[in-house]
Design an enzyme around this catalytic site. Sequence first.
Site, PDB file in Angstrom:
ATOM      1  N   HIS A 167       0.789  -1.227   0.000  1.00  0.00           N
ATOM      2  CA  HIS A 167       0.000   0.000   0.000  1.00  0.00           C
ATOM      3  C   HIS A 167       0.829   1.290   0.000  1.00  0.00           C
ATOM      4  O   HIS A 167       0.309   2.359  -0.315  1.00  0.00           O
ATOM      5  CB  HIS A 167      -0.937   0.008   1.212  1.00  0.00           C
ATOM      6  CG  HIS A 167      -2.256   0.670   0.964  1.00  0.00           C
ATOM      7  ND1 HIS A 167      -2.410   1.746   0.108  1.00  0.00           N
ATOM      8  CD2 HIS A 167      -3.484   0.413   1.445  1.00  0.00           C
ATOM      9  CE1 HIS A 167      -3.674   2.114   0.094  1.00  0.00           C
ATOM     10  NE2 HIS A 167      -4.360   1.319   0.890  1.00  0.00           N
TER      11      HIS A 167
ATOM     12  N   TYR B 191     -14.052   5.492   9.857  1.00  0.00           N
ATOM     13  CA  TYR B 191     -13.208   5.997   8.771  1.00  0.00           C
ATOM     14  C   TYR B 191     -13.794   5.539   7.446  1.00  0.00           C
ATOM     15  O   TYR B 191     -14.101   4.363   7.280  1.00  0.00           O
ATOM     16  CB  TYR B 191     -11.830   5.380   8.982  1.00  0.00           C
ATOM     17  CG  TYR B 191     -10.699   5.777   8.054  1.00  0.00           C
ATOM     18  CD1 TYR B 191      -9.597   6.455   8.554  1.00  0.00           C
ATOM     19  CD2 TYR B 191     -10.681   5.418   6.709  1.00  0.00           C
ATOM     20  CE1 TYR B 191      -8.515   6.775   7.743  1.00  0.00           C
ATOM     21  CE2 TYR B 191      -9.608   5.746   5.892  1.00  0.00           C
ATOM     22  CZ  TYR B 191      -8.522   6.417   6.415  1.00  0.00           C
ATOM     23  OH  TYR B 191      -7.449   6.737   5.620  1.00  0.00           O
TER      24      TYR B 191
ATOM     25  N   THR C  71      -5.164  10.073  -0.194  1.00  0.00           N
ATOM     26  CA  THR C  71      -6.530   9.855   0.280  1.00  0.00           C
ATOM     27  C   THR C  71      -6.849  10.863   1.370  1.00  0.00           C
ATOM     28  O   THR C  71      -5.954  11.486   1.928  1.00  0.00           O
ATOM     29  CB  THR C  71      -6.691   8.447   0.890  1.00  0.00           C
ATOM     30  OG1 THR C  71      -5.709   8.282   1.919  1.00  0.00           O
ATOM     31  CG2 THR C  71      -6.548   7.363  -0.147  1.00  0.00           C
TER      32      THR C  71
END
Length: 617
Positions: A333, A446, A459
Amino acid sequence: MCALGIIRPILLYLLSTLLLLNKGRPSSCKLCSAGRDSSCPKEIAREFEKGVGRKLHRDLVEFDKKNKHTSYISDPWFDMYLCARDPVVLNFNPFISLNPDPKEAYNSQVVRATNLVVSSIKFLNSLNNEFLRPDIYYVNPKWSQSRLFKKFISLLPTSVSWYGAYMVNAYPLDMSQYKRLFNSSRIPKLNKDELFTNEWGRHLLVMRNGHFYVFDVLDPGGNILHPSEIQAQLIYILQDADRLPEFSLCYLTTEDRNTWAAVRQQLLEAGNEDNLQKIDSAVFCLCLDNISLKNDTELSHCMLHGRGFNRWFDKSFSLIITSDGTAGVNFEHSWGDGVAVLRFVNEVYRNSTRHPAIVPHSSPAALSATKCERLEFKLNDSIQSAINAARMKFEETNEKISVRMFEFRKFGKEFLVKQKLSPDAVFQLACQMTAYRQFGKIISSYEACSTAAFKHGRTETIRPTSILTKQCSRAFVEERSKHSVAELRNMIDECSKYHRRLQLEAALGKGFDRHLFALKHLSVSRGDPMPELFLDSAYQKLNHIILSTSTLHSPAVHLGGFGPVVPDGFGIGYNVFDTWVGCNTTGYLNRELQEFLRCLEYSLTDILDVLEGRPLV
Ligand SMILES: *[C@@H]1O[C@H](CO)[C@@H](O)[C@H](O)[C@H]1NC(C)=O
Ligand SMILES: *[C@@H]1O[C@H](CO)[C@@H](O)[C@H](O)[C@H]1NC(C)=O
Ligand SMILES: *[C@@H]1O[C@H](CO)[C@@H](O)[C@H](O)[C@H]1NC(C)=O
Ligand SMILES: *[C@@H]1O[C@H](CO)[C@@H](O)[C@H](O)[C@H]1NC(C)=O
Ligand SMILES: *[C@@H]1O[C@H](CO)[C@@H](O)[C@H](O)[C@H]1NC(C)=O
Ligand SMILES: *[C@@H]1O[C@H](CO)[C@@H](O)[C@H](O)[C@H]1NC(C)=O
């Protein structure tokens, strides 16, 4: 386009969110009813806003102005990932699984693997040749998918195209992440990992039964190896790797990063440098798994963590294909986000199903044409015991993680849109109600939102917890007979409107999470004393995310998922389809997760009752 929100509205959101999560303190503080001795988050936030926060913000803006080539969030965000010492598997790496090829016979392992590899390399080539149109984030698909729109965008110079797109409500997305999609790997280092990209990767890494193979899929001129030759190599590998190795190095990539960094050093010293180099620089990793998946639960386990011996979790992405031809992508990620990987998955799915490189029963080329190398490692006792230790830890963690699928068939997007509600908002509201029902309070939540409309954007967090969702949750859970149907309906409307606003603001870089994160990062990197705001228990609570949610939708995707981000949390990948709502969830607390899904069914049914005018019973 730089991405700095305005500090005032940000702090207002922050204040309300902090206060919400901190209810129940003894009352005496006039601002927030916190006890005299305990800190009052509202005062702390106000002080931060007037004092050290203002200075940090000013310096951040200054820094941002001087660095027009990037975003203020880019480096701190890389640091966040690369400094994290937890294993990447389960804690960070998400997965996206592909739908089957609609033509049944194309789903055999070798045929599908060959076709997907060829389409992936075509994608690599179109990246290199800059043939790829920028990603477009369509706000109003009817409008902006038109040929005219694409023409319009392509005519604008890149520096203003963002504004052009803004005028018609669509955004060309930042493409910078793609430079680490191929030829890349994360390298474990003590305290902070590094991202490595090889400019001239030409070989593919293939894993089978814990063994490593490499062969060239591109020639020096950038031409793709003939598909029948790729097919021949894969058939050879399947035959060659007929049993598990005694020690599979793969387990090391499931370790804590510092432990792995130390073992990697030993591996290098023991003479494995060439092999590691081949792994790191491969165009990507193809995992040919010896498993047939019986259902989506098994599929999620396989794509999210697998059995540990047939993955290199540090690779920018691994394309996984099982014996029954099920395909998925597990990705590291730090280098990039779901939006970039989704684009890749979409294109490769479309290309491999519409223009397959080989057909079923086509004959493979003769083997001699190219060379396939099996990597053999030199392992001494201490490396072997490190592998065993990693394996034991990994298997123990795997025992604990549960995956659960959830489906709600009574309504979906079509119904909600007719009701003039945001489908996403309704799902998020249902989650808030569910948490309230299960835990008797609201909890930190979230929702991921892409900010790829900004240069080097990553993001932002949408915070679905608000005063409105709290009031609504309380009404549905604790005050069921107190409100009329019209009142309840009105509350849902308000939540939907507010959620839409939060979504838009997050997408436009006006959330508070990344801004505060960057201020904190700036303060830490200068060695300043930590501002009180970041030490306060309210801030800690805010960042202990129990409900971590994310949604993605595409005709290429079967399902996507990720692990919980805290030990007592849930990872919720969801989708509001036309006629139903689905999610795939993960958690270490199996019973709590089951209970959560039971309550979610309840919450969605309650919402349906109210929307159809029935009182709650
Ligand atoms: C990866 O390797 C290919 C093939 O050698 C090369 O064409 C491409 O530019 C490389 N990509 C990156 C991002 O370095
Ligand atoms: C695949 O796995 C099964 C057991 O799960 C085993 O019996 C079989 O030998 C394996 N096949 C190969 C080719 O590794
Ligand atoms: C294994 O090799 C590494 C690297 O050369 C070395 O540091 C370690 O001491 C060796 N362990 C044993 C048990 O020989
Ligand atoms: C999926 O298949 C596995 C193995 O057959 C089984 O244990 C599990 O209960 C199944 N899960 C669901 C949700 O059907
Ligand atoms: C998909 O495949 C076809 C046929 O091989 C090719 O012409 C086309 O350019 C490919 N598309 C992409 C995006 O690679
Ligand atoms: C699982 O989650 C993904 C989003 O990550 C969603 O697209 C998919 O529809 C979900 N699958 C099911 C069965 O709910």
